[in-house]
Design a protein around this motif. Structure first.
Motif, mmCIF file in Angstrom:
data_model
loop_
_atom_site.group_PDB
_atom_site.id
_atom_site.type_symbol
_atom_site.label_atom_id
_atom_site.label_comp_id
_atom_site.label_asym_id
_atom_site.label_seq_id
_atom_site.Cartn_x
_atom_site.Cartn_y
_atom_site.Cartn_z
ATOM 1 N N ASP A 23 145.051 -43.402 36.776
ATOM 2 C CA ASP A 23 145.774 -42.219 37.234
ATOM 3 C C ASP A 23 145.040 -41.410 38.290
ATOM 4 N N MET A 24 143.714 -41.332 38.211
ATOM 5 C CA MET A 24 142.974 -40.473 39.138
ATOM 6 C C MET A 24 141.735 -41.166 39.721
ATOM 7 N N PRO A 25 141.872 -42.410 40.178
ATOM 8 C CA PRO A 25 140.689 -43.079 40.738
ATOM 9 C C PRO A 25 140.168 -42.409 42.002
ATOM 10 N N ALA A 26 141.084 -41.861 42.824
ATOM 11 C CA ALA A 26 140.650 -41.219 44.075
ATOM 12 C C ALA A 26 139.788 -39.998 43.788
ATOM 13 N N PHE A 27 140.165 -39.231 42.759
ATOM 14 C CA PHE A 27 139.359 -38.069 42.411
ATOM 15 C C PHE A 27 137.969 -38.499 41.959
ATOM 16 N N GLY A 28 137.914 -39.553 41.145
ATOM 17 C CA GLY A 28 136.611 -40.054 40.691
ATOM 18 C C GLY A 28 135.732 -40.474 41.847
ATOM 19 N N ARG A 29 136.334 -41.120 42.858
ATOM 20 C CA ARG A 29 135.543 -41.549 44.023
ATOM 21 C C ARG A 29 135.033 -40.342 44.809
ATOM 22 N N VAL A 101 140.981 -31.444 45.436
ATOM 23 C CA VAL A 101 141.389 -32.834 45.172
ATOM 24 C C VAL A 101 141.965 -32.949 43.767
ATOM 25 N N LEU A 102 141.335 -32.272 42.812
ATOM 26 C CA LEU A 102 141.816 -32.313 41.427
ATOM 27 C C LEU A 102 143.209 -31.697 41.316
ATOM 28 N N ILE A 103 143.386 -30.524 41.879
ATOM 29 C CA ILE A 103 144.668 -29.822 41.754
ATOM 30 C C ILE A 103 145.773 -30.606 42.436
ATOM 31 N N ASP A 104 145.464 -31.200 43.571
ATOM 32 C CA ASP A 104 146.450 -32.023 44.264
ATOM 33 C C ASP A 104 146.898 -33.187 43.384
ATOM 34 N N ALA A 105 145.948 -33.796 42.670
ATOM 35 C CA ALA A 105 146.275 -34.927 41.790
ATOM 36 C C ALA A 105 147.109 -34.488 40.596
ATOM 37 N N LEU A 106 146.898 -33.260 40.130
ATOM 38 C CA LEU A 106 147.568 -32.792 38.917
ATOM 39 C C LEU A 106 148.916 -32.134 39.177
ATOM 40 N N LEU A 107 149.295 -32.017 40.444
ATOM 41 C CA LEU A 107 150.577 -31.383 40.754
ATOM 42 C C LEU A 107 151.681 -32.408 41.011
ATOM 43 N N ARG A 108 151.501 -33.616 40.483
ATOM 44 C CA ARG A 108 152.456 -34.684 40.785
ATOM 45 C C ARG A 108 153.668 -34.693 39.871
ATOM 46 N N GLY A 109 153.558 -34.193 38.676
ATOM 47 C CA GLY A 109 154.715 -34.265 37.786
ATOM 48 C C GLY A 109 154.315 -34.180 36.330
ATOM 49 N N PHE A 158 146.402 -34.674 30.650
ATOM 50 C CA PHE A 158 147.292 -35.244 29.632
ATOM 51 C C PHE A 158 148.741 -34.874 29.923
ATOM 52 N N TRP A 159 148.996 -33.605 30.209
ATOM 53 C CA TRP A 159 150.373 -33.194 30.482
ATOM 54 C C TRP A 159 150.904 -33.832 31.760
ATOM 55 N N CYS A 160 150.014 -34.163 32.679
ATOM 56 C CA CYS A 160 150.439 -34.782 33.933
ATOM 57 C C CYS A 160 150.704 -36.284 33.770
ATOM 58 N N PHE A 161 149.839 -36.973 33.024
ATOM 59 C CA PHE A 161 149.895 -38.432 32.965
ATOM 60 C C PHE A 161 150.229 -38.997 31.581
ATOM 61 N N GLY A 162 150.518 -38.124 30.609
ATOM 62 C CA GLY A 162 150.730 -38.596 29.239
ATOM 63 C C GLY A 162 152.073 -39.230 28.967
#
Length: 481
Positions: A23-29, A101-109, A158-162
């Motif tokens: 779900d968030m590989p780009a953030f990890g990189r 970067v984190l917030i951008d990843a978590l605003l997807r849905g 969790f709420w974003c990708f669960g």
């Protein structure tokens, strides 16, 4: 799709691994890249600037934050990432980049309402915690800010990708079951365990780990974060509500200051938190932060279009480059600022710097900006074999610049450049220091139907000329030392 059965089977650590890898590989990189620079005592601020500049959208957002009243109360205008690092410091800019970067990843849905609610509380708590830390004479309030902002990152993820598991937990919580009971009954573990796993996996900091593990039982810094989160949650029930007043009394005791003295700061912080959320791009979250009645409205500023040539930005970066050269620059700072000027100011799709090897037998790519620039840097390796009429040999040997609109009209052979990934229209120009070529800048436009105006080409050459002056300045200072 993460089913409820999957979530229970994976457990907290399995869910952490899924978020990290799927779900968030780009953030990890991004975290790894920034941490690598931060942990390297020999790395310069320009290394962090290069990481940020690789992403045009991230660059725009970092500069918007750097110019906001919250992060830059002196309102000294900041046009470049390099300047942001000087004015705000390495840690502040690194934390901005990570948060964005984190917030951008978590605003997807995901379960949108839960994600946005958590994010609103995170921003509110972060701003409050920073003030509490400052009032406690904390040496690094920015670290407290970022710890409060990310203290519930696992819940947000969790709420974003669960998926289905998140829907099931949402349904249970909607019946009024306390969170700790609902999470354990539905998932078999607490969402806080996901947060702790992600924080450790991404190496987000010792203070953040301590905040999650100890909360109010920790020291002053942990308690500031815990109290800020309590306030953010309780204020949703009203600033005059008994639960909110109780937290405010706890904050008063924590700071050892009368409530009347700190209350204006705390209520002002709610407005500042909403504006901070807007500046981070979390507009929905900003609207959920409870404002005091006198708080007024929070304005939403649209991002400026950063694509294409920007003459005003060119002038600002050239001014910064001139100021840098007038001082005591190092090569990395000159290089980074010149690349930023070519990439962002001129609006080139890719910009690259290459340097001659010590034996002067090869021209090798060192740094680049733009889509695909990393691959171009790796491929930009040319032997200076003296072959007549060939682009790279001519640039280095004759110290000649070239502006090439298309391959058919090129005055020199381009085979080696095109094999490396270079394409017209492009500009390539040597860096000349005290009469000797030491490297070259290359910049191109790779989009369909791309054109390169004479004005843009001249702008690129101007930045190269300024960079040459900077390199000469550095070389002269080294010769005197």
């Amino acid at each position: 799709m993460t089913t409820l059965q999957d979530a229970r089977r994976l457990g907290a650590q399995g869910f952490v691994a899924r978020i990290r890898e799927r779900d968030m590989p780009a953030f990890g990189r991004t975290v790894d890249s920034i941490r690598e620079v931060a942990d390297d005592e020999k790395a310069s601020a320009s290394a962090l600037a290069s990481i940020i500049l690789q992403d045009a959208a991230l660059t725009t957002k970092v500069l918007k934050l750097a110019n906001s009243a919250y992060f830059n109360p002196s309102r000294a205008h900041i046009s470049t990432v390099s300047r942001a690092l000087v004015v705000l410091g390495f840690d502040a800019v690194a934390n901005m980049a990570l948060s964005l970067v984190l917030i951008d990843a978590l605003l997807r849905g995901g379960v949108r309402e839960r994600v946005v609610t958590e994010m609103a509380r995170a921003f509110h708590a972060a701003v409050q915690a920073r003030t509490l830390a400052a009032l406690k004479a904390d040496p690094n309030p920015e670290e407290v800010f970022i710890s409060a902002l990310l203290a519930r990152v696992g819940e947000m993820a969790f709420w974003c990708f669960g998926d289905e598991a998140a829907q099931s937990l949402d349904s249970t919580l909607s019946t009024g079951v306390p969170a700790e009971v609902a999470e354990q009954n539905v998932l078999g573990y607490r969402l806080r365990q996901i947060t702790l796993g992600l924080v450790k996996d991404w190496r987000l900091g010792g203070l953040l780990t301590s905040v999650i593990e100890q909360g109010e039982r920790g020291g002053d810094r942990e308690k500031s974060v815990a109290l800020a989160h309590s306030l953010a949650r309780q204020a949703e029930g009203g600033w005059e509500a008994p639960a909110t007043r109780q937290v405010l009394d706890q904050i008063s005791k924590h700071l050892d200051r009368p409530l009347d003295e700190i209350l204006p700061l705390i209520t002002d912080n709610a407005v500042a938190a909403a504006q901070a959320a807007v500046n981070y791009g979390a507009h929905e979250a900003a609207r959920l932060i409870p404002l005091p009645r006198s708080g007024g409205a929070v304005t939403v500023q649209e991002d400026e279009d950063s694509s294409g040539p920007n003459p005003l930005l060119q002038l600002k970066i050239l001014r910064d480059l001139s100021m840098l050269i007038a001082g005591k620059p190092n090569l990395n700072d000159v290089l980074t600022l010149a690349l930023e000027g070519i990439f962002r100011g001129i609006g080139m799709d890719r910009a690259l710097f290459a340097m001659l090897t010590p034996d002067r037998q090869h021209l090798v790519g060192k740094a680049g900006l733009g889509p695909g620039a990393d691959a171009l840097v790796r491929a930009f390796q040319f032997a200076l074999d003296g072959s007549p009429g060939e682009l790279v040999n001519t640039v280095v040997a004759r110290q000649q610049s070239f502006v090439v609109a298309n391959a058919f009209e090129a005055p020199v052979r381009l085979e080696r450049l095109t094999r490396a990934g270079g394409v017209p229209p492009f500009v390539i120009a040597p860096i000349v220091v005290h009469g000797r070529t030491i490297g070259a800048f290359y910049a191109d436009r790779i989009k369909a139907d791309a054109v390169l105006s004479e004005e843009d080409a001249t702008g690129v050459l101007h930045f190269v000329q300024q960079a040459s002056m900077g390199f000469e300045h550095v070389a002269a200072r080294g010769a005197r030392a």
